[in-house]
Design a protein around this motif. Structure first.
Motif, PDB file in Angstrom:
ATOM      1  N   PHE A 193       5.169   1.174 -12.488  1.00 17.59           N
ATOM      2  CA  PHE A 193       4.699   1.391 -13.860  1.00 17.59           C
ATOM      3  C   PHE A 193       3.678   0.337 -14.257  1.00 17.59           C
ATOM      4  N   MET A 194       3.948  -0.925 -13.911  1.00 15.06           N
ATOM      5  CA  MET A 194       3.004  -1.990 -14.237  1.00 15.06           C
ATOM      6  C   MET A 194       1.670  -1.777 -13.536  1.00 15.06           C
ATOM      7  N   MET A 195       1.703  -1.342 -12.286  1.00 14.78           N
ATOM      8  CA  MET A 195       0.468  -1.133 -11.544  1.00 14.78           C
ATOM      9  C   MET A 195      -0.312   0.068 -12.080  1.00 14.78           C
ATOM     10  N   VAL A 196       0.386   1.122 -12.469  1.00 14.17           N
ATOM     11  CA  VAL A 196      -0.294   2.290 -13.051  1.00 14.17           C
ATOM     12  C   VAL A 196      -0.903   1.926 -14.398  1.00 14.17           C
ATOM     13  N   LEU A 197      -0.195   1.139 -15.191  1.00 10.60           N
ATOM     14  CA  LEU A 197      -0.723   0.688 -16.475  1.00 10.60           C
ATOM     15  C   LEU A 197      -1.966  -0.177 -16.275  1.00 10.60           C
ATOM     16  N   ALA A 198      -1.929  -1.063 -15.299  1.00  8.82           N
ATOM     17  CA  ALA A 198      -3.097  -1.902 -15.005  1.00  8.82           C
ATOM     18  C   ALA A 198      -4.272  -1.045 -14.546  1.00  8.82           C
ATOM     19  N   ALA A 235      13.705  -1.748  -9.728  1.00 11.33           N
ATOM     20  CA  ALA A 235      12.670  -2.781  -9.670  1.00 11.33           C
ATOM     21  C   ALA A 235      11.356  -2.208  -9.150  1.00 11.33           C
ATOM     22  N   SER A 236      11.446  -1.340  -8.168  1.00  6.83           N
ATOM     23  CA  SER A 236      10.234  -0.708  -7.642  1.00  6.83           C
ATOM     24  C   SER A 236       9.593   0.204  -8.681  1.00  6.83           C
ATOM     25  N   SER A 237      10.398   0.880  -9.474  1.00  5.28           N
ATOM     26  CA  SER A 237       9.857   1.746 -10.531  1.00  5.28           C
ATOM     27  C   SER A 237       9.137   0.926 -11.593  1.00  5.28           C
ATOM     28  N   VAL A 238       9.703  -0.211 -11.967  1.00  3.72           N
ATOM     29  CA  VAL A 238       9.051  -1.098 -12.940  1.00  3.72           C
ATOM     30  C   VAL A 238       7.726  -1.604 -12.382  1.00  3.72           C
ATOM     31  N   SER A 287      -3.361  -9.357 -14.626  1.00  2.00           N
ATOM     32  CA  SER A 287      -2.015  -9.947 -14.582  1.00  2.00           C
ATOM     33  C   SER A 287      -0.956  -8.893 -14.314  1.00  2.00           C
ATOM     34  N   LEU A 288      -1.068  -7.738 -14.983  1.00  2.00           N
ATOM     35  CA  LEU A 288      -0.112  -6.657 -14.741  1.00  2.00           C
ATOM     36  C   LEU A 288      -0.165  -6.199 -13.293  1.00  2.00           C
ATOM     37  N   TRP A 289      -1.375  -6.073 -12.752  1.00  2.00           N
ATOM     38  CA  TRP A 289      -1.521  -5.625 -11.368  1.00  2.00           C
ATOM     39  C   TRP A 289      -0.900  -6.640 -10.411  1.00  2.00           C
ATOM     40  N   ALA A 290      -1.178  -7.922 -10.626  1.00  2.00           N
ATOM     41  CA  ALA A 290      -0.667  -8.952  -9.731  1.00  2.00           C
ATOM     42  C   ALA A 290       0.862  -9.032  -9.779  1.00  2.00           C
ATOM     43  N   ILE A 291       1.432  -8.966 -10.982  1.00  2.00           N
ATOM     44  CA  ILE A 291       2.889  -9.029 -11.105  1.00  2.00           C
ATOM     45  C   ILE A 291       3.538  -7.783 -10.503  1.00  2.00           C
ATOM     46  N   GLY A 292       2.956  -6.618 -10.757  1.00  2.00           N
ATOM     47  CA  GLY A 292       3.488  -5.386 -10.177  1.00  2.00           C
ATOM     48  C   GLY A 292       3.409  -5.385  -8.660  1.00  2.00           C
ATOM     49  N   LEU A 293       2.309  -5.870  -8.127  1.00  2.00           N
ATOM     50  CA  LEU A 293       2.151  -5.938  -6.677  1.00  2.00           C
ATOM     51  C   LEU A 293       3.156  -6.907  -6.072  1.00  2.00           C
ATOM     52  N   ALA A 294       3.319  -8.081  -6.678  1.00  2.00           N
ATOM     53  CA  ALA A 294       4.274  -9.064  -6.164  1.00  2.00           C
ATOM     54  C   ALA A 294       5.708  -8.533  -6.235  1.00  2.00           C
ATOM     55  N   LEU A 295       6.037  -7.855  -7.328  1.00  3.97           N
ATOM     56  CA  LEU A 295       7.385  -7.306  -7.470  1.00  3.97           C
ATOM     57  C   LEU A 295       7.633  -6.208  -6.438  1.00  3.97           C
ATOM     58  N   ASN A 296       6.639  -5.372  -6.221  1.00  2.00           N
ATOM     59  CA  ASN A 296       6.781  -4.302  -5.233  1.00  2.00           C
ATOM     60  C   ASN A 296       6.957  -4.869  -3.834  1.00  2.00           C
TER      61      ASN A 296
END
Length: 124
Positions: free
Chosen positions: A98-103, A92-95, A55-64
Motif C-alpha cells: 500500500f505504501m509503495m502504491v501510494l508513493a 506487513a507485506s500488504s502495508v 520516503s513512502l517508497w523507501a519505507i515500503g520497499l524496506a518493509l517488503n
C-alpha cells in the motif's frame, strides 16, 4: 516426482526474476518521476510532496524486503504449523505494498503537475 521438483524450481526462478525486475523498474520510474518533477516544479509544497513520496517508497520497499527475509528465516514448516506468523507477514507485506502504491500515485501526480506547469509556462 522429479518433474514436480523441476517445475517448482523453474517456477521459483521465473517468479523471482519477474518480482525483482518489476520492483527494479518501478523503483527507477518513481525515482525518475520525483527527480524530473522536482526540477520542473516550483513551490516548496510540491518539493515536499516529492520527499513524502520518496520516503513512502523507501519505507515500503524496506518493509517488503524485511518480510521476504523473515519468510526465508522462518521456513515453510513453521508457517504451516503456526498460521498466525503467516498472517502477520502477509499483513506487513500488504502495508508495504500500500505504501509503495501510494508513493507511485504521488509520483504520477507530480509528473502531471509538472507537465501542466510546463505547458502553462510555454504559453506565456
Amino acid at each position: 516426482m522429479f518433474s514436480d521438483r523441476a517445475y517448482h524450481d523453474t517456477y521459483y526462478v521465473v517468479g523471482h526474476f519477474h518480482w525483482l525486475f518489476s520492483l527494479t523498474v518501478a523503483t527507477v520510474l518513481v525515482l525518475l518521476a520525483i527527480k524530473a518533477s522536482r526540477r520542473w516544479l516550483d513551490g516548496r509544497w510540491l518539493r515536499r510532496l516529492g520527499s513524502i513520496a520518496l520516503s513512502l517508497w523507501a519505507i515500503g520497499l524496506a518493509l517488503n524486503l524485511a518480510v521476504l527475509l523473515a519468510w526465508q528465516m522462518v521456513g515453510v514448516e513453521t508457517l504451516v504449523t503456526r498460521p498466525w506468523i503467516l498472517g502477520a507477514l502477509n499483513d506487513a507485506s500488504s502495508v508495504a505494498a500500500f505504501m509503495m502504491v501510494l508513493a507511485f500515485a504521488l509520483a504520477l501526480a507530480m509528473i502531471f503537475l509538472a507537465l501542466g506547469n510546463r505547458l502553462l509556462r510555454s504559453r506565456r
